[in-house]
Design a protein around this motif. Structure first.
Motif, short mmCIF file in Angstrom:
data_model
loop_
_atom_site.label_atom_id
_atom_site.label_comp_id
_atom_site.label_asym_id
_atom_site.label_seq_id
_atom_site.Cartn_x
_atom_site.Cartn_y
_atom_site.Cartn_z
N ALA A 108 0.86 -1.18 0.00
CA ALA A 108 0.00 0.00 0.00
C ALA A 108 0.90 1.23 0.00
CB ALA A 108 -0.91 -0.01 1.22
N GLU A 109 1.00 1.85 -1.15
CA GLU A 109 1.88 3.01 -1.30
C GLU A 109 1.41 4.17 -0.42
OE1 GLU A 109 3.70 5.69 -4.96
OE2 GLU A 109 2.36 4.02 -5.39
N ASP A 110 2.35 4.77 0.29
CA ASP A 110 2.10 5.92 1.16
C ASP A 110 1.09 5.63 2.28
OD1 ASP A 110 3.88 7.33 -0.43
OD2 ASP A 110 2.32 8.32 -1.60
N HIS A 111 0.93 4.40 2.67
CA HIS A 111 -0.05 4.02 3.69
C HIS A 111 0.19 4.72 5.03
CE1 HIS A 111 -3.07 1.47 5.60
NE2 HIS A 111 -2.22 1.33 6.61
N PHE A 112 1.45 4.85 5.41
CA PHE A 112 1.79 5.46 6.70
C PHE A 112 2.27 6.90 6.54
CE2 PHE A 112 2.35 0.88 7.53
CZ PHE A 112 1.52 0.74 8.62
N GLY A 113 1.97 7.51 5.41
CA GLY A 113 2.40 8.88 5.12
C GLY A 113 3.20 8.89 3.83
N GLU A 114 3.46 10.07 3.34
CA GLU A 114 4.16 10.19 2.06
C GLU A 114 5.52 9.51 2.11
OE1 GLU A 114 5.47 13.59 -1.14
OE2 GLU A 114 4.02 14.08 0.42
N GLY A 115 5.73 8.58 1.19
CA GLY A 115 6.99 7.85 1.10
C GLY A 115 7.15 6.70 2.08
N VAL A 116 6.13 6.43 2.88
CA VAL A 116 6.21 5.34 3.86
C VAL A 116 5.14 4.29 3.50
CG1 VAL A 116 6.23 4.73 6.31
CG2 VAL A 116 6.91 7.04 5.60
N ASN A 117 5.59 3.24 2.84
CA ASN A 117 4.67 2.21 2.37
C ASN A 117 4.35 1.18 3.43
OD1 ASN A 117 4.88 3.49 -0.12
ND2 ASN A 117 6.41 2.07 -0.90
N GLY A 118 3.20 0.56 3.27
CA GLY A 118 2.79 -0.53 4.13
C GLY A 118 2.65 -1.81 3.34
N VAL A 119 2.83 -2.94 4.00
CA VAL A 119 2.59 -4.24 3.39
C VAL A 119 1.29 -4.77 3.99
CG1 VAL A 119 3.47 -6.57 2.98
CG2 VAL A 119 5.06 -4.65 3.14
N VAL A 120 0.34 -5.12 3.13
CA VAL A 120 -0.98 -5.58 3.56
C VAL A 120 -0.99 -7.11 3.58
CG1 VAL A 120 -3.46 -5.54 3.06
CG2 VAL A 120 -2.04 -3.54 2.53
N PHE A 121 -1.46 -7.65 4.70
CA PHE A 121 -1.59 -9.10 4.86
C PHE A 121 -3.04 -9.45 5.15
CE2 PHE A 121 2.84 -8.38 5.77
CZ PHE A 121 3.48 -9.52 5.32
N LYS A 122 -3.43 -10.65 4.78
CA LYS A 122 -4.78 -11.13 5.11
C LYS A 122 -4.67 -12.51 5.75
CE LYS A 122 -5.58 -13.45 0.72
NZ LYS A 122 -6.25 -13.42 -0.55
N LEU A 123 -5.62 -12.78 6.63
CA LEU A 123 -5.78 -14.12 7.20
C LEU A 123 -7.26 -14.45 7.08
CD1 LEU A 123 -4.47 -16.51 8.69
CD2 LEU A 123 -5.05 -15.37 10.84
N LEU A 124 -7.55 -15.49 6.31
CA LEU A 124 -8.93 -15.88 6.07
C LEU A 124 -9.34 -16.98 7.05
CD1 LEU A 124 -8.93 -16.01 2.17
CD2 LEU A 124 -9.60 -14.11 3.66
N ARG A 125 -10.55 -16.86 7.55
CA ARG A 125 -11.10 -17.85 8.48
C ARG A 125 -10.99 -19.26 7.91
NH1 ARG A 125 -15.56 -17.88 12.36
NH2 ARG A 125 -16.50 -19.93 12.34
N LYS A 126 -11.33 -19.43 6.64
CA LYS A 126 -11.36 -20.77 6.04
C LYS A 126 -9.97 -21.38 5.87
CE LYS A 126 -11.78 -18.77 1.42
NZ LYS A 126 -12.74 -18.54 0.34
N ARG A 127 -8.88 -20.56 5.92
CA ARG A 127 -7.55 -21.10 5.75
C ARG A 127 -6.68 -21.00 7.00
NH1 ARG A 127 -7.84 -19.18 0.08
NH2 ARG A 127 -6.57 -17.34 0.46
N GLN A 128 -7.16 -20.32 8.03
CA GLN A 128 -6.33 -20.16 9.23
C GLN A 128 -6.20 -21.49 9.97
OE1 GLN A 128 -7.22 -20.18 12.74
NE2 GLN A 128 -9.28 -20.82 12.30
N LYS A 129 -5.07 -21.67 10.62
CA LYS A 129 -4.80 -22.92 11.36
C LYS A 129 -4.44 -22.65 12.82
CE LYS A 129 -3.50 -25.34 7.25
NZ LYS A 129 -2.50 -25.49 6.24
N LEU A 130 -4.79 -21.45 13.30
CA LEU A 130 -4.46 -21.09 14.68
C LEU A 130 -5.42 -21.66 15.69
CD1 LEU A 130 -3.45 -17.39 14.09
CD2 LEU A 130 -1.94 -19.25 14.78
N THR A 131 -6.67 -21.84 15.29
CA THR A 131 -7.68 -22.32 16.23
C THR A 131 -8.73 -23.14 15.51
OG1 THR A 131 -9.14 -21.66 18.04
CG2 THR A 131 -9.15 -20.25 16.08
N ARG A 132 -9.34 -24.08 16.23
CA ARG A 132 -10.46 -24.84 15.68
C ARG A 132 -11.74 -24.07 15.90
NH1 ARG A 132 -9.13 -30.91 17.76
NH2 ARG A 132 -7.24 -31.13 16.53
N LEU A 133 -12.55 -24.03 14.88
CA LEU A 133 -13.81 -23.28 14.98
C LEU A 133 -14.99 -24.20 14.81
CD1 LEU A 133 -12.62 -20.27 12.84
CD2 LEU A 133 -12.84 -20.35 15.30
#
Length: 133
Positions: A108-133
């Motif tokens: 995400a270009e300029d996410h944290f201000g001009e010239g400060v990019n962010g990296v966007v991550f996702k965790l989907l319920r159907k693919r997560q392995k941290l907990t049983r639902l």
């Protein structure tokens, strides 16, 4: 480590770390080791299916703490997706998110201000392995 609901303390910790107050509405949580806070996170931008997680930690979280967070967002809240964004240069957070099962989505270009990019991550319920639902 234990996760406790504490909007006020979580907001103070995140404000101290990032230098700005979280946008309302949000739900705040603090991860404590005994009585000492070691991390905090805010859940905001919750639309019933997807939520944004803002977090800070003094040290890497245990897998047990990560599982407690997953139980909250996927089990209690019923989220289908969690989005996390970190600074493009934060190699520790990028590595930790990957180990927890988050998938890198984009820069995400300029996410944290001009010239400060962010990296966007996702965790989907159907693919997560941290907990049983």
């Amino acid at each position: 480590m234990k996760v406790v609901r504490d909007d006020t303390r979580a907001a103070i910790i995140l404000e101290w770390t990032f230098g700005k107050t979280p946008n309302q509405p949000y739900s705040g949580f603090v991860i404590v080791d005994g009585t000492r806070p070691v991390a905090a996170f805010i859940i905001n931008e919750w639309n019933g299916g997807s939520l944004h997680l803002t977090a800070t930690a003094k040290a890497p979280l245990t897998i047990g703490a990560a599982r407690q967070v997953a139980r909250i967002v996927f089990g209690e809240l019923g989220a289908a997706r969690v989005t996390a964004v970190t600074h493009e240069t934060n190699s520790h957070a990028i590595r930790a998110l990957g180990k927890l099962g988050f998938e890198r989505e984009c820069v995400a270009e300029d996410h944290f201000g001009e010239g400060v990019n962010g990296v966007v991550f996702k965790l989907l319920r159907k693919r997560q392995k941290l907990t049983r639902l």
